[in-house]
Design an enzyme around this catalytic site. Structure first.
Site, PDB file in Angstrom:
ATOM      1  N   GLN A 198      64.111 149.307 -14.799  1.00  0.00           N
ATOM      2  CA  GLN A 198      63.769 148.688 -13.517  1.00  0.00           C
ATOM      3  C   GLN A 198      62.564 149.397 -12.909  1.00  0.00           C
ATOM      4  OE1 GLN A 198      67.049 148.112 -10.819  1.00  0.00           O
ATOM      5  NE2 GLN A 198      65.719 147.336  -9.234  1.00  0.00           N
ATOM      6  N   PHE A 199      61.383 148.841 -13.153  1.00  0.00           N
ATOM      7  CA  PHE A 199      60.147 149.469 -12.681  1.00  0.00           C
ATOM      8  C   PHE A 199      60.089 149.553 -11.162  1.00  0.00           C
ATOM      9  CE2 PHE A 199      58.908 145.036 -12.447  1.00  0.00           C
ATOM     10  CZ  PHE A 199      58.028 144.982 -11.377  1.00  0.00           C
ATOM     11  N   THR A 200      60.812 148.674 -10.447  1.00  0.00           N
ATOM     12  CA  THR A 200      60.755 148.684  -8.986  1.00  0.00           C
ATOM     13  C   THR A 200      61.361 149.948  -8.383  1.00  0.00           C
ATOM     14  OG1 THR A 200      62.808 147.416  -8.777  1.00  0.00           O
ATOM     15  CG2 THR A 200      60.741 146.161  -8.830  1.00  0.00           C
TER      16      THR A 200
END
Length: 150
Positions: free
Chosen positions: A78-80
């Protein structure tokens, strides 16, 4: 490397209306990777998560790890998690590692975690539009960042 660890009674990942991962008691682990992350970050973080004593013992005290309860896990990239909200109202994801760096580190994270707990785990799909469902148990949610070691 930043991780959000959630103790769950059930969790699943669906991609394009197809369930690709599903567990009962265990951990849902969301992982955000930056370009500066290393194998040492992976080693430290996977060991920390696998041994976190966040499951209840017979006295209802959080005294057991995922390994102790032989629980399952789902790991989702999850890059966020690497969002910066310092300026304005639109998060910046400039710190998140690009796929050519993040994918190999994500795969190594999964492999290292599997070695630690002694079995295969389930995952999301890197870069896919995923629907993640969970029933947080407790709720217990822990955030760990390898840069802070907290």
């Amino acid at each position: 490397m930043r991780a959000v660890i959630q103790r769950v009674t059930k969790a699943s990942v669906t991609i394009e209306n197809k369930k690709v991962a599903s567990i009962n008691s265990g951990l849902l682990i969301l992982v955000g990777i930056v370009s500066e992350d290393t194998k040492e970050d992976i080693q430290w973080l996977t060991k920390k998560i696998a041994n976190l004593r966040i499951f209840n013992d017979e006295n209802k005290v959080m005294n057991k790890s995922l390994i102790d309860i032989n629980g399952d896990a789902i790991i989702v990239s999850q890059f966020t998690l690497q969002a910066s909200t310092k300026k304005g109202n639109r998060p910046s994801y400039i710190l998140a590692a690009k796929p050519d760096v993040a994918i190999p580190l994500y795969k190594q994270f999964i492999s290292t975690f599997e070695d630690l707990i002694g079995r295969k785990i389930q995952t999301g799909e890197f870069g896919a539009d995923m629907k993640v469902e969970l029933l947080n148990d407790g709720p217990v949610t822990i955030i760990i960042d390898t840069k802070d070691k907290k």
